[in-house]
Design a protein around this motif. Structure first.
Motif, PDB file in Angstrom:
ATOM      1  N   GLN A 494      13.854 -50.856  76.139  1.00  0.00           N
ATOM      2  CA  GLN A 494      15.075 -51.049  76.905  1.00  0.00           C
ATOM      3  C   GLN A 494      15.534 -49.756  77.594  1.00  0.00           C
ATOM      4  O   GLN A 494      16.048 -49.801  78.707  1.00  0.00           O
ATOM      5  CB  GLN A 494      16.196 -51.548  75.990  1.00  0.00           C
ATOM      6  CG  GLN A 494      15.908 -52.881  75.340  1.00  0.00           C
ATOM      7  CD  GLN A 494      15.840 -54.015  76.342  1.00  0.00           C
ATOM      8  OE1 GLN A 494      16.622 -54.063  77.286  1.00  0.00           O
ATOM      9  NE2 GLN A 494      14.894 -54.928  76.145  1.00  0.00           N
ATOM     10  N   LYS A 495      15.355 -48.626  76.933  1.00  0.00           N
ATOM     11  CA  LYS A 495      15.856 -47.358  77.462  1.00  0.00           C
ATOM     12  C   LYS A 495      14.733 -46.333  77.523  1.00  0.00           C
ATOM     13  O   LYS A 495      13.842 -46.326  76.675  1.00  0.00           O
ATOM     14  CB  LYS A 495      16.985 -46.807  76.587  1.00  0.00           C
ATOM     15  CG  LYS A 495      18.240 -47.671  76.547  1.00  0.00           C
ATOM     16  CD  LYS A 495      19.271 -47.042  75.631  1.00  0.00           C
ATOM     17  CE  LYS A 495      20.519 -47.921  75.536  1.00  0.00           C
ATOM     18  NZ  LYS A 495      21.528 -47.355  74.622  1.00  0.00           N
ATOM     19  N   ARG A 509      17.373 -47.308  82.448  1.00  0.00           N
ATOM     20  CA  ARG A 509      16.973 -48.649  82.043  1.00  0.00           C
ATOM     21  C   ARG A 509      15.482 -48.775  82.293  1.00  0.00           C
ATOM     22  O   ARG A 509      14.996 -48.468  83.391  1.00  0.00           O
ATOM     23  CB  ARG A 509      17.745 -49.709  82.821  1.00  0.00           C
ATOM     24  CG  ARG A 509      17.538 -51.129  82.267  1.00  0.00           C
ATOM     25  CD  ARG A 509      18.375 -52.130  83.026  1.00  0.00           C
ATOM     26  NE  ARG A 509      19.796 -51.817  82.924  1.00  0.00           N
ATOM     27  CZ  ARG A 509      20.554 -52.148  81.895  1.00  0.00           C
ATOM     28  NH1 ARG A 509      20.018 -52.781  80.858  1.00  0.00           N
ATOM     29  NH2 ARG A 509      21.833 -51.831  81.873  1.00  0.00           N
TER      30      ARG A 509
END
Length: 891
Positions: A494-495, A509
């Motif tokens: 996700q990151k 992101r």
């Protein structure tokens, strides 16, 4: 008992060592019918069998680095410093020969004697069994500096010495006389070897000449010369082929045909360093070589032209490793990249599982097709790499960035080779000389599909590992304006966190590549490391401090300061509770992340360059400057109690020695931590602060309240029958096989024989008598001792006899309450006191309520019981709260 430099880690063993520049020696074992190869690895030596090249033994550590090896049928002789040792059974140092003042440079077993020569020119002949000097000689280093020694076959009591000045001397060590002196050939003698012919010795010179000289007539038989450096070692085939083998300082090996007196074949770059050990096994087409490149190779002469090919080998890094990382979840494999541009996998279980992933090359397939040496296409050393076990069977799962290159190579662990992809963006192909760009950081997503690459230009690119296609970039047009020092991807893809050299952390992101935010550190960033399970990011800064950043809240939550030089590498324990850091100040520190304190630190002789802890936490692996080995340190907290109290601010770390190649234990080592909670405390000391339980089994006190139910459940359905007494002569039953007549008599025993003893009326029970004595003396230890020796039924019976109806009295019942009160106030046998009190209240609850004397004693007992329980309850609640907090901090 010695003090341990580290209370957490202790040296276990070193990996990746095979040989060094000391020449190998071989031995033949008659019973095993196999040749054994002995190679030196610093302060110890390894023994391998020639049939499979498997390691057989590792010797004990010597007091100094081994400088010479020699062997006969009984011992392996080693020289370390100015001492000579005889090692028995490939392991134990059996004898020590002391007499040299300088380092020993040459050894020669000579029947029952051993000849040793040191750097000052002293030659000593030792009696091997008695360790006594048989003869001592002195050579003037200015006139005759000994560099080589050999024993000519059939020459009784004679040795041939070669010198740095080029001359040779033949000595009789029995009479201590010089027999003959050879003038030499104008160059230093580097090695002397007996040929397959009697009287003929092969002499290697520093100018590359190989002289075959007949000692009996002082005549040169043949001369050869190699054009690529001094002759370092000479060997002869003894399997019927007239071949002489020579090694050079450039790593080449030459095969010479003695019949035609010319070069037979040439093995270029057989080793990456000077060939120092070369032995042709007796009566076999096998040759064993070693060199300073940390390799041991076995060659077989079975090619069509009579040349040699590589049969088997063992090798490690020929140059110090730059980066290491545990691979997989079992902690059995360590990936290592070295300055020799190779990547290797070392096993912590057994050396037979070690493997090489190859050497980095620009044009690997073209090199194989054209038959060129890989050295011409070798890539620069790997400085960083990232590995992900997921999808390892599908495509490449390792990526590595190289020194001063913008090309990132891919590797496959399962196929043990370089991958098919070379990641390099087209933007870097233009104006390379004017604007050089280097790949500085790499990362692989947890799913194993994407590779993230950061560059010195500030760009961060994403590639697909399966296809090698570029999937985009972070930032517009770049993620940072300065060099990217690190990239991290969270556990759910996700990151993405990127770190710039200017101290800026950017959070992106992963899929959309949008910037989520940034965090400015108070100093320049040198490296980052993410613990994916807890989302804690360790950031090492150029001011020698380490910060812990929560990537979810994007805040710095911890800061560690203690190193006095640059932090070279960091690693998290699997649960995220420890952060271990290595620094150029030669220290390795362990930080407790939840408390933010330093709990362990030790110092080494050489600075660590890379560290990694196994997923199960059993081993810590380290590499060091100028060292080709990978060192394992065992985690002592897994098998012994270790206090993890924070170290004081003025703590000075102790020096820890690097472990050897043999596995060691930490027995007899005392940790340096002297915290008070490590000191032994007796039961009396603990009772002042806490409460103690008895050592009785639970069956002795737990079921006292339910004893009546248990008796009812275990009551027999029929009364027991008394068996008939057996006669003196047992009757037998007639038949083929004699049998005793054991038929039971159906008649019941006489009721007149049963006697029931009734208790004497008016007499106190045993417990009542002990309680009365204890009340008068004020000490109730005898009462507790008596109850501990009773079973549950006996305790129930004794307590029921305390009332007046059963022969007791109200005073005795009050004495029992006083006894329980005394046990509670002593903070000992906590569960026994409550169990006895519960049974007493169950039996005499109504009677106590009706008598004032007993009610007063019970109120006093209730106050003592409430006070003791409240104190323990507070401690339990505090402990549960701390445990819950630590658990939530990790998760």
């Amino acid at each position: 008992m010695a003090l341990a430099p580290s209370k957490i880690f202790s040296g276990y063993r070193a990996l990746g060592f095979v040989s060094n520049h000391i020449p190998l020696v071989t031995r033949y074992h008659k019973r095993h019918k196999d040749n054994y190869i002995v190679t030196c690895v610093g302060q110890a030596f390894h023994v391998y069998n020639a049939s499979k090249l498997g390691i057989v033994a590792v010797s004990d550590l010597h007091p100094d680095d081994i400088s010479v090896l020699a062997a006969d049928h009984r011992f392996i002789f080693t020289a370390a410093g100015n001492n000579v040792f005889a090692v028995k059974r490939n392991k134990k140092i059996e004898k020590t020969y002391k007499g040299h003042n300088t380092d020993v440079i040459l050894l020669l077993p000579f029947g029952p004697h051993l000849i040793s020569i040191d750097g000052d020119g002293f030659l000593i002949v030792w009696e091997i069994s008695s360790e006594e000097k048989y003869l001592q000689m002195k050579f003037d280093p200015e006139a005759f500096s000994v560099t080589a020694i050999a024993h000519p076959h059939t020459y009784v009591n004679k040795i041939l010495l070669g010198s740095k000045q080029g001359s040779l001397q033949l000595w009789n060590i029995h009479t201590n006389k010089l027999i003959y002196s050879f003038p030499g050939w104008g160059s230093s003698v580097t090695t002397i070897q007996q040929s397959t012919a009697i009287d003929v010795m092969a002499i290697g010179l520093a100018d590359g000449q190989i002289i075959l000289h007949n000692l009996a007539v002082d005549k040169t038989v043949a001369k050869f010369k190699q054009e690529y450096g001094p002759v370092t070692v000479i060997g002869f085939r003894t399997d019927g082929h007239p071949i002489m083998v020579t090694g050079s300082s450039a790593g080449h090996i030459a095969l010479w045909n003695l019949e035609n007196r010319k070069l037979h074949s040439y093995m270029k770059e057989a080793h990456c360093a000077s060939v120092t050990g070369l032995v042709c096994l007796p009566s076999e087409p096998i040759m064993v070589t070693s060199a300073g490149d940390n390799s041991l190779k076995v060659w077989i002469f079975d090619t069509a032209d009579g040349g040699a090919r590589l049969l088997r080998m063992r090798e490690g890094h020929s140059a110090p490793p730059t980066c290491i990382q545990f691979y997989g979840n079992d902690g059995h494999t360590i990936l290592s990249a070295g300055q020799d541009s190779t990547m290797r996998a070392f096993s912590t279980v057994h050396d037979k599982h070690n493997k090489s992933l190859g050497r980095a090359s620009y044009y690997k397939k073209a090199s194989k097709r054209a038959g060129l040496k890989l050295d011409k296409h070798k890539m620069p050393p790997i400085i960083k790499f990232a590995a992900e076990p997921n999808r390892e069977s599908d495509w490449d799962n390792i990526i590595a960035c190289h020194r001063s290159l913008n090309i990132v190579s891919s590797w496959s662990f399962q196929r043990s080779t370089m991958g098919k992809h070379m990641f390099s963006h087209p933007r870097f192909s233009q104006d390379v000389m004017e604007h050089p760009v280097t790949a500085t950081a790499v990362e692989i997503s947890p799913c194993g599909n994407f590779a993230f690459i950061g560059y010195s230009s500030g760009h961060v690119d994403v590639y697909n590992l399966q296809s090698g296609i570029h999937r985009g970039s972070y930032g517009n047009p770049q993620a940072h304006d300065v060099t990217v020092r690190g990239i991290a991807c969270d556990a759910l893809n996700q990151k993405i966190v990127t770190a710039g050299a200017d101290g800026t952390l950017c959070f992106w992101r992963c899929k959309g590549k949008q910037l989520l935010g940034d965090l400015k550190m108070y100093a320049f960033v040198s490296e980052i490391l993410l613990h994916r399970d807890s989302s804690m990011l360790a950031v090492s800064l150029d001011d020698f401090t380490i910060s812990i950043v929560d990537i979810d809240t994007r805040r710095a939550v911890r800061q560690f300061a203690g190193h006095s030089s640059a932090v070279t590498n960091m690693t998290f324990r699997a649960d995220g509770r420890w952060l271990i850091s290595a620094s150029m100040d030669c220290t390795i520190a362990t930080w407790n992340v939840p408390t933010g304190k330093l709990i362990d630190v030790f110092i080494l002789r050489s600075a660590p360059t890379s560290i990694s802890i196994s997923p199960c936490g059993s081993f810590l692996a380290t590499t060091h400057i100028g060292d080709v080995g990978v060192y394992l340190w065992s985690n002592r907290t897994l098998y012994t109690h270790v206090s993890l109290t924070p170290l004081p601010p003025d703590y000075k770390p102790l020096l820890a020695e690097l472990p050897g190649t043999a596995a060691t234990d930490s027995e007899g080592v005392e940790v340096t931590d002297k915290a008070e909670d490590d000191e032994y405390k007796s039961v009396e000391q603990i009772s002042d602060e806490l409460v103690t339980l008895s050592l009785l089994p639970a069956s002795r006190w737990l079921n006292l309240l339910n004893l009546d139910v248990i008796k009812m459940r275990n009551k027999p359905k029929e009364p027991p029958k008394v068996p008939k007494a057996a006669p003196f002569f047992l009757p037998t039953v007639a038949g083929l096989v004699p049998k005793f007549d054991v038929q039971q008599d159906s008649t019941s025993p006489s009721q007149a024989d049963s006697h029931v003893k009734k208790p004497q009326l008016g007499a106190l029970s045993d417990l009542a008598v002990i309680l009365t004595k204890a009340h008068n003396s004020g000490c109730y230890s005898d009462v507790l001792k008596a109850l501990k020796e009773m079973g549950p039924s006996a305790i129930d019976r004794e307590i029921r006899t305390l009332c007046a109806e059963e022969g007791g009295s109200d005073e005795v019942m009050l004495y029992f309450l006083e006894f329980v009160d005394a046990v509670l106030r002593s903070n000992k046998d906590f569960e026994l006191a409550h169990s006895y009190l519960a049974l007493f209240l169950k039996v005499y609850g109504e009677e106590i309520a009706s008598k004032v004397l007993l009610l007063a004693g019970l109120e006093k007992l209730a106050h003592s019981q409430l006070h003791s329980w409240n104190r323990i309850q507070v401690m339990l609640q505090r402990t549960l709260g701390i445990a819950t907090y630590l658990k939530s901090a990790v998760v």
